[in-house]
Scaffold this active site. Structure first.
Site, mmCIF file in Angstrom:
data_model
loop_
_atom_site.group_PDB
_atom_site.id
_atom_site.type_symbol
_atom_site.label_atom_id
_atom_site.label_comp_id
_atom_site.label_asym_id
_atom_site.label_seq_id
_atom_site.Cartn_x
_atom_site.Cartn_y
_atom_site.Cartn_z
ATOM 1 N N SER A 9 2.140 -2.738 -0.918
ATOM 2 C CA SER A 9 1.083 -2.012 -1.633
ATOM 3 C C SER A 9 0.320 -1.137 -0.650
ATOM 4 O O SER A 9 -0.283 -1.644 0.302
ATOM 5 C CB SER A 9 0.116 -2.992 -2.281
ATOM 6 O OG SER A 9 -1.076 -2.298 -2.620
ATOM 7 N N HIS A 34 4.576 0.374 -3.702
ATOM 8 C CA HIS A 34 3.659 -0.021 -4.779
ATOM 9 C C HIS A 34 2.346 0.754 -4.638
ATOM 10 O O HIS A 34 1.696 0.725 -3.592
ATOM 11 C CB HIS A 34 3.406 -1.525 -4.700
ATOM 12 C CG HIS A 34 2.598 -2.081 -5.832
ATOM 13 N ND1 HIS A 34 3.141 -2.388 -7.064
ATOM 14 C CD2 HIS A 34 1.286 -2.378 -5.933
ATOM 15 C CE1 HIS A 34 2.200 -2.875 -7.860
ATOM 16 N NE2 HIS A 34 1.047 -2.860 -7.200
ATOM 17 N N ASP A 36 -1.379 1.365 -6.182
ATOM 18 C CA ASP A 36 -2.429 0.773 -7.015
ATOM 19 C C ASP A 36 -3.440 1.834 -7.427
ATOM 20 O O ASP A 36 -4.156 2.376 -6.583
ATOM 21 C CB ASP A 36 -3.126 -0.350 -6.236
ATOM 22 C CG ASP A 36 -2.261 -1.590 -6.144
ATOM 23 O OD1 ASP A 36 -1.780 -2.054 -7.193
ATOM 24 O OD2 ASP A 36 -2.046 -2.087 -5.021
ATOM 25 N N MET A 38 -6.777 2.631 -9.548
ATOM 26 C CA MET A 38 -7.951 1.935 -10.099
ATOM 27 C C MET A 38 -9.011 2.945 -10.518
ATOM 28 O O MET A 38 -9.199 3.960 -9.842
ATOM 29 C CB MET A 38 -8.542 1.008 -9.032
ATOM 30 C CG MET A 38 -7.538 0.013 -8.482
ATOM 31 S SD MET A 38 -8.333 -1.144 -7.360
ATOM 32 C CE MET A 38 -6.898 -2.053 -6.764
ATOM 33 N N HIS A 67 1.163 1.116 -10.429
ATOM 34 C CA HIS A 67 0.419 0.066 -11.152
ATOM 35 C C HIS A 67 -0.905 0.663 -11.593
ATOM 36 O O HIS A 67 -1.802 0.871 -10.784
ATOM 37 C CB HIS A 67 0.242 -1.108 -10.178
ATOM 38 C CG HIS A 67 -0.554 -2.246 -10.706
ATOM 39 N ND1 HIS A 67 -1.005 -3.273 -9.908
ATOM 40 C CD2 HIS A 67 -0.973 -2.548 -11.972
ATOM 41 C CE1 HIS A 67 -1.668 -4.154 -10.638
ATOM 42 N NE2 HIS A 67 -1.672 -3.736 -11.883
ATOM 43 N N MET A 69 -4.313 0.453 -13.162
ATOM 44 C CA MET A 69 -5.413 -0.443 -13.551
ATOM 45 C C MET A 69 -6.525 0.450 -14.094
ATOM 46 O O MET A 69 -7.607 0.571 -13.497
ATOM 47 C CB MET A 69 -5.867 -1.248 -12.328
ATOM 48 C CG MET A 69 -4.862 -2.318 -11.932
ATOM 49 S SD MET A 69 -5.077 -2.927 -10.253
ATOM 50 C CE MET A 69 -4.091 -1.717 -9.365
ATOM 51 N N MET A 138 -0.069 -10.660 -12.357
ATOM 52 C CA MET A 138 -1.146 -10.604 -11.363
ATOM 53 C C MET A 138 -1.478 -12.023 -10.919
ATOM 54 O O MET A 138 -1.835 -12.869 -11.736
ATOM 55 C CB MET A 138 -2.405 -9.958 -11.951
ATOM 56 C CG MET A 138 -2.329 -8.460 -12.174
ATOM 57 S SD MET A 138 -1.799 -7.491 -10.751
ATOM 58 C CE MET A 138 -3.027 -7.923 -9.519
ATOM 59 N N GLY A 143 -8.163 -5.484 -8.403
ATOM 60 C CA GLY A 143 -9.296 -4.712 -7.905
ATOM 61 C C GLY A 143 -9.322 -4.597 -6.390
ATOM 62 O O GLY A 143 -9.752 -3.587 -5.860
ATOM 63 N N PHE A 144 -8.820 -5.626 -5.729
ATOM 64 C CA PHE A 144 -8.925 -5.643 -4.268
ATOM 65 C C PHE A 144 -7.720 -6.316 -3.636
ATOM 66 O O PHE A 144 -7.153 -7.241 -4.218
ATOM 67 C CB PHE A 144 -10.195 -6.399 -3.837
ATOM 68 C CG PHE A 144 -11.442 -5.851 -4.466
ATOM 69 C CD1 PHE A 144 -12.080 -4.747 -3.917
ATOM 70 C CD2 PHE A 144 -11.941 -6.400 -5.639
ATOM 71 C CE1 PHE A 144 -13.214 -4.211 -4.524
ATOM 72 C CE2 PHE A 144 -13.078 -5.882 -6.252
ATOM 73 C CZ PHE A 144 -13.721 -4.775 -5.691
ATOM 74 N N GLY A 145 -7.382 -5.865 -2.428
ATOM 75 C CA GLY A 145 -6.358 -6.548 -1.653
ATOM 76 C C GLY A 145 -6.985 -7.733 -0.927
ATOM 77 O O GLY A 145 -8.208 -7.905 -0.906
ATOM 78 N N GLY A 146 -6.124 -8.557 -0.351
ATOM 79 C CA GLY A 146 -6.601 -9.619 0.528
ATOM 80 C C GLY A 146 -7.207 -10.833 -0.152
ATOM 81 O O GLY A 146 -7.878 -11.630 0.502
ATOM 82 N N ASP A 174 2.129 -9.947 -8.009
ATOM 83 C CA ASP A 174 1.219 -9.084 -7.240
ATOM 84 C C ASP A 174 -0.089 -9.813 -6.947
ATOM 85 O O ASP A 174 -0.828 -10.154 -7.872
ATOM 86 C CB ASP A 174 0.952 -7.821 -8.087
ATOM 87 C CG ASP A 174 0.100 -6.786 -7.388
ATOM 88 O OD1 ASP A 174 -0.289 -6.988 -6.230
ATOM 89 O OD2 ASP A 174 -0.164 -5.743 -8.027
ATOM 90 N N GLY A 175 -0.345 -10.027 -5.664
ATOM 91 C CA GLY A 175 -1.621 -10.589 -5.250
ATOM 92 C C GLY A 175 -1.462 -11.853 -4.421
ATOM 93 O O GLY A 175 -0.908 -12.837 -4.899
ATOM 94 N N GLY A 176 -1.890 -11.793 -3.177
ATOM 95 C CA GLY A 176 -1.834 -12.974 -2.314
ATOM 96 C C GLY A 176 -0.424 -13.406 -1.965
ATOM 97 O O GLY A 176 -0.200 -14.576 -1.626
ATOM 98 N N GLY A 196 0.348 -6.493 0.034
ATOM 99 C CA GLY A 196 -0.521 -5.518 0.682
ATOM 100 C C GLY A 196 -0.920 -5.989 2.062
ATOM 101 O O GLY A 196 -0.319 -5.618 3.067
ATOM 102 N N SER A 197 -1.908 -6.873 2.113
ATOM 103 C CA SER A 197 -2.421 -7.315 3.413
ATOM 104 C C SER A 197 -1.354 -8.039 4.240
ATOM 105 O O SER A 197 -1.361 -7.947 5.468
ATOM 106 C CB SER A 197 -3.649 -8.201 3.217
ATOM 107 O OG SER A 197 -3.416 -9.177 2.240
HETATM 108 C C1 DX5 Z 1 -4.771 -5.756 -6.518
HETATM 109 C C2 DX5 Z 1 -3.528 -4.922 -6.375
HETATM 110 C C3 DX5 Z 1 -2.554 -5.442 -5.416
HETATM 111 C C4 DX5 Z 1 -3.090 -5.624 -4.023
HETATM 112 C C5 DX5 Z 1 -2.373 -6.774 -3.392
HETATM 113 O O1 DX5 Z 1 -5.536 -5.276 -7.565
HETATM 114 O O2 DX5 Z 1 -2.856 -4.787 -7.620
HETATM 115 O O3 DX5 Z 1 -1.376 -4.670 -5.419
HETATM 116 O O4 DX5 Z 1 -2.953 -4.506 -3.224
HETATM 117 O O5 DX5 Z 1 -2.928 -7.012 -2.153
HETATM 118 P P1 DX5 Z 1 -2.630 -8.358 -1.352
HETATM 119 O O6 DX5 Z 1 -1.154 -8.437 -1.161
HETATM 120 O O7 DX5 Z 1 -3.392 -8.160 -0.104
HETATM 121 O O8 DX5 Z 1 -3.154 -9.480 -2.212
HETATM 122 ZN ZN ZN Z 2 -0.808 -3.769 -7.696
#
Ligand code: DX5
Ligand code: ZN
Length: 218
Positions: A9, A34, A36, A38, A67, A69, A138, A143-146, A174-176, A196-197
């Site tokens: 991401s 990917h 994102d 928003m 993606h 959002m 999800m 909304g946020f990475g990490g 997607d996420g964590g 992402g992270s």
């Molecule tokens: C969150 C995004 C994800 C995000 C994942 O709203 O849809 O794609 O970037 O980030 P990580 O992998 O750091 O959880």
């Molecule tokens: Zn995403």
């Protein structure tokens, strides 16, 4: 060995050097890119629009996995299609007419995806399965990475896998996602992983390989 697609991401990339970052993850072994999107309304953060997708398109030949959002989403789908998205994913919670959104995406020649927030049951997919190419589970609140992976999403992934039967629908999580959580969701039925992270926090090729390798014995 599980054949898993890794979709870094770019939310975790350096936004001042996005083209370069996309080229870097492409050559580091990313399968998909990917993106994102928003809107500060559907989710509490703002990122990028179709002009950025268009600007990034020449930097990679890989699948651009977009993606969305955003709500309302339908008015923006044609612009993302024209910008060069390959997969366009909308949230089931983003509008009253999910079936219409999916028809619109496919009418533009793109692969259609639906994303579900952690609190949304998979039953909302029941009557749109034949319009779907991808389901994006999800595993954090968008909304946020990490953020930390929500364990209950492993069971949801299993239920979705059972629900799709022999349809050719990709399950993406997607996420964590990292080398610890990746094998759990792949064992549950996911075949595409957003990270992402976990990718941008170090050497991209090593980080992508570590996620892939974590699922290799499944
Ligand atoms: C969150 C995004 C994800 C995000 C994942 O709203 O849809 O794609 O970037 O980030 P990580 O992998 O750091 O959880
Ligand atoms: Zn995403």
């Amino acid at each position: 060995m599980a054949d898993v697609l890794i979709a870094p991401s770019i939310l975790s990339a350096d936004f001042a050097r996005l083209g370069e970052e996309v080229r870097a993850i492409d050559s580091a072994g990313a399968d998909w890119i990917h993106v994102d999107v928003m809107d500060g309304h559907f989710v509490p953060n703002l990122t990028i629009g179709p002009d950025v997708v268009k600007a990034l398109r020449p930097h990679t030949a890989k699948v651009m996995d977009v993606h969305l959002m955003i709500a309302p989403v339908d008015p923006f789908i044609p612009a993302f299609a024209a910008a060069g998205a390959d997969i366009i994913t909308v949230h089931a919670e983003a509008g009253a007419h999910l079936d219409r959104s999916l028809q619109l995406i496919r009418s533009l020649g793109k692969r259609a995806g639906v994303s579900l927030n952690p609190g949304t049951p998979e039953t909302v997919l029941e009557y749109v399965l034949d319009r779907l190419d991808l389901i994006l589970v999800m595993s954090v609140n968008p909304g946020f990475g990490g953020q930390a992976f929500i364990p209950a999403m492993v069971e949801k992934t299993k239920r979705i896998k059972a629900m799709i039967g022999d349809r050719k629908i990709t399950i993406e999580v997607d996420g964590g996602v990292n080398p610890t959580t990746a094998p759990e969701v792949v064992a549950a039925g996911a075949t595409a992983l957003v990270a992402g992270s976990a990718v941008f926090g170090g050497d991209y090729a090593e980080r992508i390989a570590a996620i892939r390798d974590s699922c290799a014995s499944l």
